[in-house]
Design an enzyme around this catalytic site. Structure first.
Site, PDB file in Angstrom:
ATOM      1  N   GLY A  90      40.956  73.170 -51.239  1.00  0.00           N
ATOM      2  CA  GLY A  90      41.276  71.765 -50.736  1.00  0.00           C
ATOM      3  C   GLY A  90      42.460  71.830 -50.365  1.00  0.00           C
ATOM      4  N   GLY A  92      46.132  71.905 -50.321  1.00  0.00           N
ATOM      5  CA  GLY A  92      46.997  72.034 -51.349  1.00  0.00           C
ATOM      6  C   GLY A  92      48.430  71.864 -50.840  1.00  0.00           C
ATOM      7  N   ARG A  93      48.408  71.886 -49.696  1.00  0.00           N
ATOM      8  CA  ARG A  93      50.105  71.796 -48.884  1.00  0.00           C
ATOM      9  C   ARG A  93      49.955  70.936 -47.636  1.00  0.00           C
ATOM     10  NH1 ARG A  93      52.083  77.681 -47.185  1.00  0.00           N
ATOM     11  NH2 ARG A  93      50.021  78.347 -46.620  1.00  0.00           N
ATOM     12  N   LYS A 113      51.227  70.973 -42.643  1.00  0.00           N
ATOM     13  CA  LYS A 113      50.998  72.155 -43.436  1.00  0.00           C
ATOM     14  C   LYS A 113      52.609  72.220 -44.035  1.00  0.00           C
ATOM     15  CE  LYS A 113      49.916  77.038 -43.291  1.00  0.00           C
ATOM     16  NZ  LYS A 113      49.127  78.223 -42.608  1.00  0.00           N
ATOM     17  N   GLY A 126      53.263  73.002 -52.561  1.00  0.00           N
ATOM     18  CA  GLY A 126      52.756  72.213 -51.511  1.00  0.00           C
ATOM     19  C   GLY A 126      53.638  72.339 -50.209  1.00  0.00           C
ATOM     20  N   ARG A 179      49.775  70.510 -36.865  1.00  0.00           N
ATOM     21  CA  ARG A 179      49.167  71.158 -35.865  1.00  0.00           C
ATOM     22  C   ARG A 179      47.960  70.101 -35.246  1.00  0.00           C
ATOM     23  NH1 ARG A 179      46.958  75.346 -40.380  1.00  0.00           N
ATOM     24  NH2 ARG A 179      45.539  73.677 -41.753  1.00  0.00           N
ATOM     25  N   ARG A 186      35.622  72.420 -42.308  1.00  0.00           N
ATOM     26  CA  ARG A 186      35.489  73.756 -42.294  1.00  0.00           C
ATOM     27  C   ARG A 186      33.964  74.018 -42.993  1.00  0.00           C
ATOM     28  NH1 ARG A 186      41.250  74.521 -44.227  1.00  0.00           N
ATOM     29  NH2 ARG A 186      42.071  72.276 -43.593  1.00  0.00           N
ATOM     30  N   ASP A 258      36.967  78.783 -45.863  1.00  0.00           N
ATOM     31  CA  ASP A 258      37.721  77.381 -45.749  1.00  0.00           C
ATOM     32  C   ASP A 258      38.751  77.547 -44.581  1.00  0.00           C
ATOM     33  OD1 ASP A 258      38.873  79.633 -47.839  1.00  0.00           O
ATOM     34  OD2 ASP A 258      40.544  78.503 -47.472  1.00  0.00           O
ATOM     35  N   ASP A 268      45.004  78.145 -39.057  1.00  0.00           N
ATOM     36  CA  ASP A 268      45.584  78.524 -40.221  1.00  0.00           C
ATOM     37  C   ASP A 268      46.049  80.011 -40.125  1.00  0.00           C
ATOM     38  OD1 ASP A 268      46.451  77.670 -42.512  1.00  0.00           O
ATOM     39  OD2 ASP A 268      44.638  77.789 -43.565  1.00  0.00           O
TER      40      ASP A 268
HETATM   41  P1  AMP Z   1      45.401  79.333 -47.109  1.00  0.00           P
HETATM   42  O1  AMP Z   1      45.378  80.640 -47.560  1.00  0.00           O
HETATM   43  O2  AMP Z   1      46.653  78.980 -46.484  1.00  0.00           O
HETATM   44  O3  AMP Z   1      44.331  78.886 -46.374  1.00  0.00           O
HETATM   45  O4  AMP Z   1      45.354  78.391 -48.531  1.00  0.00           O
HETATM   46  C1  AMP Z   1      44.326  78.574 -49.581  1.00  0.00           C
HETATM   47  C2  AMP Z   1      44.424  77.553 -50.350  1.00  0.00           C
HETATM   48  O5  AMP Z   1      45.494  77.524 -51.030  1.00  0.00           O
HETATM   49  C3  AMP Z   1      44.533  76.060 -49.893  1.00  0.00           C
HETATM   50  O6  AMP Z   1      43.611  75.275 -50.887  1.00  0.00           O
HETATM   51  C4  AMP Z   1      45.809  75.806 -49.802  1.00  0.00           C
HETATM   52  O7  AMP Z   1      45.949  74.345 -49.622  1.00  0.00           O
HETATM   53  C5  AMP Z   1      46.273  76.441 -51.001  1.00  0.00           C
HETATM   54  N1  AMP Z   1      47.894  76.721 -50.817  1.00  0.00           N
HETATM   55  C6  AMP Z   1      48.374  77.768 -50.129  1.00  0.00           C
HETATM   56  N2  AMP Z   1      49.865  77.619 -50.325  1.00  0.00           N
HETATM   57  C7  AMP Z   1      49.821  76.690 -51.213  1.00  0.00           C
HETATM   58  C8  AMP Z   1      51.361  76.070 -51.716  1.00  0.00           C
HETATM   59  N3  AMP Z   1      52.486  76.597 -51.506  1.00  0.00           N
HETATM   60  N4  AMP Z   1      51.167  75.059 -52.460  1.00  0.00           N
HETATM   61  C9  AMP Z   1      50.059  74.409 -52.950  1.00  0.00           C
HETATM   62  N5  AMP Z   1      48.968  74.863 -52.352  1.00  0.00           N
HETATM   63  C10 AMP Z   1      48.793  75.994 -51.593  1.00  0.00           C
HETATM   64 MG    MG Z   2      43.794  77.619 -45.089  1.00  0.00          MG
END
Ligand code: AMP
Ligand code: MG
Length: 475
Positions: A90, A92-93, A113, A126, A179, A186, A258, A268
């Site tokens: 989901g 997360g940031r 982001k 986050g 963005r 997704r 995702d 992403d």
């Molecule tokens: P991504 O690799 O950027 O597609 O992220 C994969 C998952 O990890 C998604 O649920 C993101 O929201 C979460 N995520 C990545 N980096 C962070 C962060 N620094 N804090 C919280 N959630 C994160």
């Molecule tokens: Mg992602």
């Protein structure tokens, strides 16, 4: 009185209106500083805004301080990460900032982001590092220039915090990226509904996706047929996407489900890389130990991801129809790849069957030569001459960029190129320089180059090279 220029957009609560099963309302973090490092004025006319009347303070109020926009929605989704199903995902940031109707009539998402924690942060902070934000801006804008259907970067604001990361010298600087793309829905948004055993919601979401992003399918009255056609078009869009990555010499790096948009857009950009040497086995992410997401494996992974999506969609349409549709991926991807490559080689209208040998010889040359993948196309753009039609000896004659070994390796390519030139009409030949210029930006973003851009920012807070690089992409 609006608080800032971005409050006047034609917002539509499309994803919000799906209902609370799909999102969580969240708050943005408040940041100690707001330094606008990038604003993408090219995107403002699409939003109905005149760049001259949008101030830096407008960007900061909207996308650094998040004034006057709610609700902000963390989107719920799951996904297959490196082949394993992960239900603890989901936003997360980041969050869905808002959706607006562009002046072109399409609905667009603004997504953040690095804007703070959400229920899906799972212990993460986050946040987005400034380096991560810089890298994402550079990737999105160059990919756009290279003809990849991609999300764009609207703004990057440095936010004055210190972050700790295992993969960057820490403490490191923080940022918020905004963005813009068609949809953040997704493959993993559907996968989550399958996991929750909610066929009712799968149907609702699919109807929503078709209404907003595939509206021409509304004419098909039989739902099974309409859904089947949606899947066929998604297969085609995703095949085109994979083909354009290959031609761009781009390795996304993290093709988890995702990170696959339901519109076939690319988005992403984390540990991505642009190719240096042409190498199908080239991997971008240091944690991709087995090369699952290697450059040349991207089409196969897209097929894998599309196949996984059949599970949720099979609640509302026959599996066999989807399996048959997926068979068309390979031909579509190959065809689009050849078209894109021929453009990079100067041939806008050449039928792919006639140009496929030249593309194969380009691959053969690039896999054996020491010249970098992007440099070859820059050299071709800069050194092409109308004289080449005379004979192969004129091609890259006295080239400053090709070594003598390269000249030898390029022999078969030159023979084919000269033959195509001689068979071409004068109009086709005259169009080559413009095609080369359109298809081959002079900007090269291989890893050392990005590090150089980052070093200036990191050590001197010098943004000149970053800005010049973005400006050069447009030229
Ligand atoms: P991504 O690799 O950027 O597609 O992220 C994969 C998952 O990890 C998604 O649920 C993101 O929201 C979460 N995520 C990545 N980096 C962070 C962060 N620094 N804090 C919280 N959630 C994160
Ligand atoms: Mg992602």
């Amino acid at each position: 009185m609006p608080l800032h220029a971005f409050q006047t957009l034609a917002y539509e609560p499309a994803f919000l209106s799906l209902g609370a099963e799909y999102w969580d309302e969240v708050q943005a973090a408040s940041f100690p500083e707001h330094w606008l490092r990038f604003r993408n004025d090219d995107l403002l006319p699409l939003m109905g805004l005149n760049p001259a009347s949008v101030t830096n303070s407008d960007f900061i109020a909207a996308f650094g301080q998040f004034q006057g926009r709610e609700p902000l929605l963390a989107m719920r989704y799951h996904g297959y990460q490196f082949g394993e199903y992960n239900p603890r995902l989901g936003d997360g940031r980041g969050f869905l900032y808002g959706q607006f109707r562009g002046v072109d009539g399409y609905l667009y998402d603004l997504g953040t982001k690095g804007s703070g924690t959400t229920p899906y942060s799972r212990g993460g902070d986050g946040r987005l590092t400034l380096k991560g934000g810089v890298r994402e801006v550079l990737a999105s804008e160059l990919l756009h220039r290279l003809g990849v259907p991609t999300f764009r970067s609207l703004s990057l604001i440095e936010t004055g915090e210190s972050l700790w990361r295992g993969d960057e010298p820490s403490p490191t600087r923080s940022s918020v990226l905004v963005r813009l793309g068609r949809s953040h829905i997704r493959f993993g948004t559907f996968e989550r509904l399958h996991y929750l055993k909610r066929p009712d919601l799968i149907r609702q979401l699919l109807d929503h996706v078709i209404d907003y992003y595939y509206p021409h399918l509304g004419e098909i009255s039989d739902p099974k047929e309409r859904y089947g056609q949606f899947y066929r078009e998604l297969v085609a869009a995703t095949a085109d996407l994979a083909a354009t990555w290959l031609a761009a010499g781009f390795c996304h790096g993290v093709l988890n489900t995702d990170n696959m948009a339901i519109t076939g857009e690319s988005f992403d950009y984390g540990p991505y890389r642009f190719l240096e040497r042409y190498d199908l086995g080239f991997t971008a992410a240091y944690f991709d130990y087995y090369g699952r997401y290697a450059y040349g494996n991207q089409p196969a992974i897209c097929v894998w991801n599309l196949e996984k999506l059949q599970a949720p969609l099979s609640f509302v349409m026959p599996l066999e129809a989807m399996q048959a549709a997926l068979q068309s991926f390979g031909d579509r991807c190959r065809h689009t790849y050849l078209k894109q490559m021929l453009r990079r080689l100067g041939w806008q209208t050449l039928p792919v069957e006639r140009g496929s040998l030249l593309v194969e010889q380009t691959q053969e040359f690039l896999s054996r030569s020491t010249i970098s993948y992007p440099q070859f196309f820059v050299s071709l753009r800069q050194e092409f001459s109308a004289q080449w039609v005379v004979d192969a000896g004129h091609i890259f004659r006295e080239s400053p960029t090709l070594s003598s070994a390269d000249q030898t390796l390029l022999g078969p390519w030159k023979a084919t190129y000269v033959q195509l030139l001689q068979e071409a009409t004068p109009e086709e030949r005259n169009a080559i320089p413009a095609t080369l210029a359109a298809a081959n930006p002079l900007v090269i973003l291989t890893q050392p180059r990005i590090e150089t851009i980052w070093q200036a920012i990191d050590t001197e807070n010098d943004w000149a090279l970053f800005n010049a690089t973005l400006a050069a992409m447009k030229a």
